[in-house]
Design a protein around this motif. Sequence first.
Motif, short mmCIF file in Angstrom:
data_model
loop_
_atom_site.label_atom_id
_atom_site.label_comp_id
_atom_site.label_asym_id
_atom_site.label_seq_id
_atom_site.Cartn_x
_atom_site.Cartn_y
_atom_site.Cartn_z
N GLU A 53 -7.45 18.66 -1.28
CA GLU A 53 -7.92 19.95 -0.77
C GLU A 53 -6.79 20.92 -0.45
N TYR A 54 -5.53 20.45 -0.49
CA TYR A 54 -4.39 21.30 -0.16
C TYR A 54 -3.70 21.85 -1.40
N THR A 55 -4.28 21.65 -2.56
CA THR A 55 -3.65 22.07 -3.81
C THR A 55 -3.43 23.58 -3.86
N ASP A 56 -4.40 24.36 -3.40
CA ASP A 56 -4.27 25.82 -3.47
C ASP A 56 -3.06 26.30 -2.67
N GLU A 57 -2.90 25.79 -1.45
CA GLU A 57 -1.78 26.27 -0.63
C GLU A 57 -0.44 25.81 -1.18
N VAL A 58 -0.41 24.63 -1.80
CA VAL A 58 0.82 24.15 -2.42
C VAL A 58 1.18 25.02 -3.61
N ARG A 59 0.21 25.32 -4.44
CA ARG A 59 0.44 26.15 -5.62
C ARG A 59 0.98 27.52 -5.22
N GLU A 60 0.32 28.17 -4.27
CA GLU A 60 0.73 29.50 -3.86
C GLU A 60 2.12 29.49 -3.23
N TYR A 61 2.38 28.49 -2.41
CA TYR A 61 3.70 28.40 -1.77
C TYR A 61 4.80 28.22 -2.81
N CYS A 62 4.58 27.35 -3.77
CA CYS A 62 5.62 27.07 -4.77
C CYS A 62 5.84 28.24 -5.70
N LEU A 63 4.82 29.06 -5.91
CA LEU A 63 5.02 30.29 -6.69
C LEU A 63 5.85 31.30 -5.92
N ARG A 64 5.58 31.44 -4.63
CA ARG A 64 6.29 32.43 -3.80
C ARG A 64 7.69 31.96 -3.41
N ASN A 65 7.84 30.65 -3.25
CA ASN A 65 9.10 30.11 -2.72
C ASN A 65 9.74 29.11 -3.69
N HIS A 66 9.56 29.37 -4.96
CA HIS A 66 10.09 28.46 -5.98
C HIS A 66 11.58 28.20 -5.77
N TRP A 67 11.99 26.97 -6.01
CA TRP A 67 13.37 26.59 -5.73
C TRP A 67 14.38 27.44 -6.47
N VAL A 95 0.85 -1.18 0.00
CA VAL A 95 0.00 0.00 0.00
C VAL A 95 0.89 1.24 0.00
N ARG A 96 0.70 2.10 -0.96
CA ARG A 96 1.42 3.38 -1.04
C ARG A 96 0.59 4.44 -0.31
N VAL A 97 1.20 5.10 0.66
CA VAL A 97 0.56 6.17 1.41
C VAL A 97 1.32 7.46 1.13
N ASN A 98 0.66 8.41 0.47
CA ASN A 98 1.28 9.69 0.15
C ASN A 98 0.88 10.73 1.18
N ILE A 99 1.88 11.33 1.80
CA ILE A 99 1.66 12.26 2.92
C ILE A 99 2.24 13.62 2.58
N TYR A 100 1.51 14.64 2.94
CA TYR A 100 1.93 16.03 2.69
C TYR A 100 2.07 16.75 4.02
N ARG A 101 3.25 17.37 4.23
CA ARG A 101 3.48 18.21 5.41
C ARG A 101 3.14 19.65 5.01
N SER A 102 2.08 20.18 5.59
CA SER A 102 1.52 21.46 5.16
C SER A 102 2.52 22.60 5.28
N VAL A 103 2.56 23.43 4.25
CA VAL A 103 3.40 24.64 4.29
C VAL A 103 2.76 25.70 5.17
N ALA A 104 1.49 25.51 5.51
CA ALA A 104 0.78 26.50 6.33
C ALA A 104 1.05 26.31 7.82
N ASP A 105 1.04 25.05 8.29
CA ASP A 105 1.19 24.83 9.73
C ASP A 105 2.03 23.59 10.08
N ASN A 106 2.67 22.98 9.09
CA ASN A 106 3.52 21.80 9.28
C ASN A 106 2.77 20.56 9.77
#
Length: 370
Positions: A352-366, A220-231
């Motif tokens: 449901e976290y796509t918006d915050e990921v998109r905004e974060y990656c635009l502001r903090n692009h590598w 079983v693959r479990v994909n986990i996201y650590r939020s850029v908003a509150d970790n």
Amino acid sequence: MYKRIILSKGLSTKEKIKRLLAYYFRLRGARIVWNKYWAKINKISPAFKQTAEPEIEKAHIRYWKPFRRKVNPASLRVGKNISGHASPKCIPEEVFMSDIEPTLNRTSSVEYLSYKSFYNHWFPGDMFPKDYLHNIDGEWLDHDLNSISMDQVKSIAETLIYPVVLKPNRDSYGGSNISFPKSSNELIELLEGKKNFLVQEKLTQHSFYNQFNSHGINSVRVNIYRSVADNQLHIVNLAMRMGVGGSLDNLTSGGIGVMIRKDGMMDGYALDGQGRKFLTHPDTGITFDKQIPDFENLKSISLQVAGKILYARIICLDLCYDSEGRWRMIEVNINGTTLMFAQFHGVPFFDEYTDEVREYCLRNHWTLKQ
């Protein structure tokens, strides 16, 4: 993105040139990889090229255009034509590979977390398979990572219960270079000339998973996201992976995968690496409408392990439900994330976290980090 690099006030001219070149080559690599993939699966299934509803495609292109002047809608179209529905927030694979993943998992410390030889030292107990032998840059090590001689390696090999698993201690994406020696002589022969690997116990899976495919581990693959908003950690999607016709469970090895819904039920159909749809397992005829056993414990253990993996915001875990009814962790994956388990079922990878990921990656692009 090129324009934003050029206009960045925090970078010197020399650094801007370096970033522009780095981004160009990463973007070029992503295009080559995914153009080849789309061409391959479109040849197999021409229907994948059919467009989605005009308003959805327009919204999709508008949503991801800040990353790319010309957004490739292939990810959206394939997901739509397989699942029957799609979201504009489905991530274009090229954008994920060149912009999202390297921004969220950019820290160089992340690479260290992918070394399988250290798993049982980070997580004591029997959560991960027992390891017996290691080789790191040519040095032989026992299960406690003490340096040993080749004679000691042979002695340990004679005491093991076979078959065992021999795999690279990192970069075994798609199940590459994994073998299952059945005797000490076979193991020693396979060890000749190898570097950077480990030898570990071979797990026996639960009867629930055996009904789908008994010749290998179904994980079983479990994909986990650590939020850029509150970790905080969030499980964004899960999938069950199975071997077919003697293959490993990885898609690149010929396996198939079915998305697991938030209630723990399978989503009704599995897919192979080319997007071909299966309503039953090709070997056993078992349908994909089952409830995953011990589902709450699966999520709890996954979050427990992910909580100790720092510096990464995308953490992909592979687990096996063993014959004793225990969830065992097989592998931690930090890079090379597979989106299709969710997106080919019509669900954006980050949900449901796509918006915050998109905004974060635009502001903090590598490419913009100082």
